[in-house]
Structure formats: structure tokens, C-alpha cells
Design a protein around this motif. Sequence first.
Motif, short mmCIF file in Angstrom:
data_model
loop_
_atom_site.label_atom_id
_atom_site.label_comp_id
_atom_site.label_asym_id
_atom_site.label_seq_id
_atom_site.Cartn_x
_atom_site.Cartn_y
_atom_site.Cartn_z
N LEU A 23 51.43 42.65 13.91
CA LEU A 23 50.78 43.45 15.60
C LEU A 23 50.47 42.12 15.95
O LEU A 23 51.00 42.22 17.58
N LYS A 24 50.02 41.22 15.69
CA LYS A 24 49.39 40.01 16.17
C LYS A 24 50.61 39.06 16.50
O LYS A 24 50.95 38.54 17.81
N ALA A 25 52.08 39.06 15.53
CA ALA A 25 52.85 38.65 15.74
C ALA A 25 53.34 39.42 17.24
O ALA A 25 54.51 38.57 17.92
N VAL A 26 53.76 40.23 17.38
CA VAL A 26 53.99 41.11 18.22
C VAL A 26 53.54 40.93 19.65
O VAL A 26 54.00 40.62 20.57
N ARG A 27 52.38 41.21 19.85
CA ARG A 27 51.35 40.39 20.67
C ARG A 27 51.38 39.19 20.72
O ARG A 27 51.38 38.59 22.71
N ALA A 28 51.97 38.10 20.02
CA ALA A 28 51.69 37.04 21.09
C ALA A 28 52.76 36.38 21.34
O ALA A 28 52.89 36.14 22.59
N GLN A 29 54.15 37.33 21.48
CA GLN A 29 55.60 36.95 21.83
C GLN A 29 55.23 37.93 23.02
O GLN A 29 55.97 36.57 23.99
N LEU A 30 54.12 38.55 23.57
CA LEU A 30 53.81 39.93 24.82
C LEU A 30 53.62 38.41 25.78
O LEU A 30 53.24 38.22 26.86
N ALA A 31 52.72 37.89 25.12
CA ALA A 31 51.32 37.02 26.27
C ALA A 31 52.94 35.30 26.39
O ALA A 31 52.40 35.62 27.10
N ASP A 32 53.73 34.59 25.22
CA ASP A 32 54.69 34.16 25.62
C ASP A 32 55.67 34.67 26.86
O ASP A 32 55.77 34.15 27.90
N VAL A 33 55.86 35.88 27.23
CA VAL A 33 56.46 36.16 28.04
C VAL A 33 56.11 36.26 28.67
O VAL A 33 57.01 36.24 30.02
N ASP A 34 55.04 36.85 29.49
CA ASP A 34 54.25 37.16 30.27
C ASP A 34 54.15 35.43 31.03
O ASP A 34 54.10 35.54 32.07
N GLY A 35 53.82 34.77 30.55
CA GLY A 35 53.67 33.22 30.95
C GLY A 35 55.04 32.85 31.05
O GLY A 35 54.81 32.09 32.47
N GLN A 36 55.78 33.05 30.38
CA GLN A 36 57.25 32.64 31.27
C GLN A 36 58.11 33.20 32.62
O GLN A 36 58.04 32.48 33.38
N ILE A 37 57.40 34.79 33.08
CA ILE A 37 57.72 35.32 33.93
C ILE A 37 57.19 34.72 35.01
O ILE A 37 57.13 34.37 36.47
N ARG A 38 55.57 34.25 35.15
CA ARG A 38 54.57 33.49 35.74
C ARG A 38 54.55 31.60 36.15
O ARG A 38 55.36 31.95 37.35
N SER A 39 55.16 31.20 34.78
CA SER A 39 55.41 30.01 35.49
C SER A 39 57.71 30.31 36.26
O SER A 39 57.00 29.29 37.34
N GLN A 40 57.85 31.50 35.33
CA GLN A 40 59.34 31.74 37.12
C GLN A 40 58.95 32.06 38.09
O GLN A 40 59.59 31.28 39.21
N ALA A 41 57.96 32.42 38.28
CA ALA A 41 57.03 32.60 40.06
C ALA A 41 56.77 31.42 39.90
O ALA A 41 57.09 31.72 41.73
N ARG A 42 55.65 30.94 39.79
CA ARG A 42 55.84 29.78 40.68
C ARG A 42 57.36 28.98 40.90
O ARG A 42 57.07 28.31 42.16
N LYS A 43 58.67 28.99 40.33
CA LYS A 43 59.79 27.89 40.56
C LYS A 43 59.73 28.53 41.36
O LYS A 43 60.40 27.95 42.65
N VAL A 44 60.06 29.83 41.91
CA VAL A 44 60.40 31.15 42.84
C VAL A 44 59.64 30.31 44.39
O VAL A 44 60.18 30.30 45.18
N LEU A 45 58.52 30.21 44.12
CA LEU A 45 57.24 29.81 45.22
C LEU A 45 57.62 28.65 45.53
O LEU A 45 57.54 28.79 47.00
#
Length: 708
Positions: free
Chosen positions: A320-342
Motif C-alpha cells: 500500500l505504501k508503494a502505491v501511494r509513493a507512485q501516486l505522489a510521484d505522478v502528482d509531482g510530474q503533473i505539477r512539473s508539467q504545469a510549470r512548463k506550460v506556465l
Amino acid sequence: MSAGSRASVDADIDIVRLFGALWRDKWKILLVSLIVTGLVGFLLATMAPTYRANSRVLIETSETIFTRPQDDNGSPQDRVDPENVASQVEIITSTELLTRVAEELNLAQYAEFDETKGMGAIKTALVMFGIIGDPSRVPVEKRVLEAMRERLDVFTVEQSRVIVIQFTSVSAQLAADVPNALAQAYVTIESSARLESTSEASRFLAREIEQLQESVRIAEGRVADYRAANELFVGQNDEVLATQQLSELSTELSRVRADRSSLEARVRSIEGALGAGAALDTLPDVIASPLVSSLNGQRALLNAQAADLSTTLLPSHPRLKAVRAQLADVDGQIRSQARKVLAGLRNEANIAQARETELERDLNTLKAASARANSQAVELNALEREAASQRELLETYLVRFREAQSRDEGQYAPAKARMISGATVPFEVHFPKLIPIVIGIFVGSVVLMSLYTLMAELLSGRAMVPVNAGSTFEEDLSAVKSGDAQAASAAPSMETPEEPVHQLDDEQYAAETVANELIDRGASRALVVSPDGLAGSANAVTLARAVAAQGVRTILVDVTGANASGRQMCVDRRPAGLTDLLVSNASYSDVIHGDFNSQAHVLPTGRANAKLASRSIARLPTIMNALESAYDIVLVDCGSAGVEALETLMGDQTELVLSVIGDPGSQAKRTVDEMMAAGLDDILLIVGEGGNNAAEPYDNPVRQRVFA
């Protein structure tokens, strides 16, 4: 009264003797009438008979709808008005047209057109002695023209466009030939004049068109040269190129500004979401990124997997921790992509800002160029208007030139007139009409001779007879006063009345004495009543003239209704008068007339409608008072008015005068009785022609003597 005047008054006309004189001289009247008629008939028989014929010309335009010239509004130009028709009459009687017809018919060979031909011995002798002018000294053309004009009559038919050409001649054939030739010559000359006018118009237009073409070429060259010299090139919609570019650049600048504003708004939106830690998957620019879309899909799968595991595993379980770690990584990638869009949006906004700055610089440059172009366009527009006006005038002249040229080449020029009725050779003599004239002369001679005979009989005195030589008017009066019944009954001029009448005084007064009496009494108004009707108006006129002769301002008002006294004093036979004043159709100055035989004035009956005037009869007392304020004495000719009518005319200081023609009869006496019964006992009497031409006062029980 003298015997001579008495005889003249008591004479009468014997009608039987007058007609007897006509019968006595009937053969003389008939003989003289026949002699006069025979002489006139002989003179008429020796006269050359004249004949009259006429032709008729209709003034109209012969154009059709296909060939008629049009004005600028597309309506026909060739209109016919009364002034135009009257002008054509002058053309027909012009010297040019008459000379042409005279030469065509060779009228100079006829004696009636050239008085030098067939001159009699008497006229030749008069010319030799210089009593009359020598016609041979006048050119033959002028003699013929004068003779034609004497016999020619050209006139228009009322309320039409028809001209009648009428000619009189001793030759029936010439009476018909001259008007026909004149009508034909008129139509021909009108057509020729129109054709010549068309040819002249063609030549004029050709010259003008040639000049206008050169003017148009020069004007258009000036426009082109000015455009090239000032770089006033034309773009779309005939606009100057600089002005058109300015408009397009303004449009582009507005679009760039709008794009920049939109980009800046999107940048602020993404920055706000990143700073607040909000979900970025709701931002349109972030969602539009393909990587973000893929990461959102992975996050959904991981969220589903974490949910499944959480149902069987504890939160600290490694899976369960591994899945949640993957979710945090995905959210970080989304925010990084948002900064690129900005960052990309910021770059686009900076580019839009630079583009806007560049466009503003170019716009300012074009504004200066457009301002110069607009100031130069004023002169350009003036040159273009000049060229356009020259071009329009050239096009108008070209259209008219083509019309005139087509008519000129085709010799098409319809006249404004056509002969609708030709003159025919007359068979009836126009003058003299022997039988009607002879009959008229005979009847007139008989009438004149009869009048001459009647006047001669009257002037000789043979037709005048004395009136019945009974007792005189004075004797009748004496018989009545003395009670001599036998003398009174024998007087033929007096009838025994059924009612008692008042007696007459012995003293007699002439019209001058009556006038003096009215003046002495200070009368301001006098009513003259005549039991004999309109015949007694002569006494009213005589009395008015007698009063005026004393230097008294006098006016005679005629209320008889028949203008009985007005006719005797006015020169005008139907003057304005009292009725016109009552209906307010005239003023006092229009209805008061001077007597042609004295200083008196007269107010006649008038010529307005009597029934209409009777509706305003209430104004009569006002009119009488106004006349009294302007005149010393106002005499009123009342005719045979009754007592009630007299009371309406009574005023202060009013006197009554009874006018009688001849010896007074019972009617006069009854009139006096009616007046006295009504309290009008101060009555004056005037006796006119047929009696003793005197004035007498009536005696009555109240006053012993009344002076007229």
C-alpha cells in the motif's frame, strides 16, 4: 300763371291724329323707301361680290414615343402651350411666308392685289392732280402684301390649338387657294426650320465634343500626375493606400492586444493554482498537455489500486505504501508539467507584447503618412471632380449628338403643325348678300320715314289738343270751400268722395316758397308722399332743387323702390344707392350722387337685391340720422307709402309734404284724412304738371293755416 304756360300744361297728344298722319303720308313713305332701297340695291349690284374660305391648322408635335427627344427627367421636351400657339399665328402672317405664297400663286397679276392695274379715269385724274398718292411709286411686292393682309384673317379657335386661316377675295378660286397655300407653306417652313435647327445643333455638338474630349484628357492626366507625384496610390474600395494600410494595421494591433491580454490572464490563473496548491487538472492549459493527460490516467489507476488494497491491507503495509509513493510521484510530474506550460504561456505573452510594441510603432508611422495623404487628397478630389464633370458633360453631348446626327442624316424633322381642314372653293357670296340687305334697307327706310312723319306732325302742333276745358283747379277749390255743390259737382277734375275731406286754403305757393318755408321752420327732414304713385316723384325732385338753390345742403333719399327720383337726378342709369348701403355692399361715398342739374345730392334706391336689403331695414333710422348730421335738410321721396311706413321714417323736426299731379282726386283727400286721423295734421301740398304747378296748405280744425 301765364296763359302761355297754362296752354302748354293743358295740352295732350292726339294719338289718332298721329296715326292718321302716317296713313295720310303712306304713299310718300313708301315711295321714299322704295327709292332709297332701289339706290342701295343698284350700288350693291354694281359691287363685285367677294367670297370667303378658310383652312385650319392644328398645332401639335408629330413625334412618336420612339423618336421624341427627352429632357433630363425623361419627359418630352416639345410641349405646346397657348403662348406657343399665339406665336404660330404671327409666323403665318409674317412677311416671308406671305411673300412666298404671293410668288407661288403669282398674285401680282390680279387687279385686286395691285391697284395700278385697271385704274379708272376718275382715280387716274385724282392721281394726276395730286389729290391721292400714286400707287405705282410703291413697289409691287409691298402693294401685294398690303392687299393680302387686308383680306387675310388668322386667328385661333378658343380653348383649342387650332389656327384658322381665312381669306376673302373677289375670286372664289383664290379665296380657297390662298389659305391652302399659306397653310402648306407654313407646315413646310416649320419642317425646314426644325431640320435646319437639327443640322446646326449637330455641327455645334461636334465642335463642342471635340473640345470636351481634349478637356477630359487633360483633366484626367492631371489626376494621374498628382497621384504619382504624391504617392496617392489607390487600394481597395478606391481608398488611398496609406489610409487603407492604417486601417488594416489598426485591426491587427487590436487583435494582438487581445491575444496578449488572454495569455496574461491564463498565466495568472496557472500561477495562482500552483501557489495555492490547488488541483491542476482543472486548468484548461494544463489539461490540454498530452503528458498531463497520460499522468492523469496513471493516477486514476493507482488510486483504484490503492483503494482495493486498503480494503485488505493495513496502511503500513509495504504494497500500500508503494502505491501511494507512485501516486505522489505522478502528482509531482503533473505539477512539473504545469510549470512548463506556465513557462510556455509566459513566452507567448512576451512575444505578443513585443509584437504589440512593433505594431504601435508602425501605426504611428502610418498615421503621419495618412495625415499627409488626406491633406493631399483634398486637391486630388478637386481634380477628380473637375475631370468627372467634364466627362459627364462629354457623355451628355455624345448622346445628344447621336440623336441629332441620326435625325440629320435621315432628314427626319416632323413639323409642329398639320393641316386638318383644307379650304374648298366657296359657292355662296360672302358680301354683299343682296336680298337680306335690301330687305333691311327697306324696313329701315320705312321706320325712319314714319318717325320723320310723326315728329313733323308733333312739331307742327296739329297733334296737340287741349285737355277737357272744365273748371280749373283753383275754381274747384273755390267751389269746395264756398259750399257751391253745383259748381263742385260740375268740376270734371274733382270727384265727390264718399268720406269727408279737409278743405284747401286759398293761398298758393310755388316750389321756391315751399323751400323757404321748410328752411324757416328749421326742418331737418321732410317726407314727400305721392298718392299718384311714382308720377309724384317729379315734385320731390323739383322741391330738392329749390331747397338746394337757397344754398342749403340738401339730399333727396329715394325709398320708392323703383328709383323714381334717382333716375331724374343721376347720370348713371343704375347707380348704387340705399339698398347697397343696407346690405353693406357700398359706403356712403359710393351711394351719394350729385344732381346733374343743381347743387342737391341724391341717394337712389340702389341696385342690390330688395329682399336681402329688407332684412337690414332696421338700419334705416341710423342711416337717416347720419344723413341729417351731414346735411341741413333730408328730403325723402316716399312714393305712395302708407301712414305706418311714414311713422317709421319720422324724426325730430320732420315735415310732411303731399305731392299731387294735376287736380287732387278722392285718393289724395283720403290720404290726407288718414294722416290727420293718425295725428299728422300739419300737411303741405304740392301740385305738379297737369294742375296749376302750385303749392297749397290744407286747412284743418286744429290749425287754420298750414304753409308748405
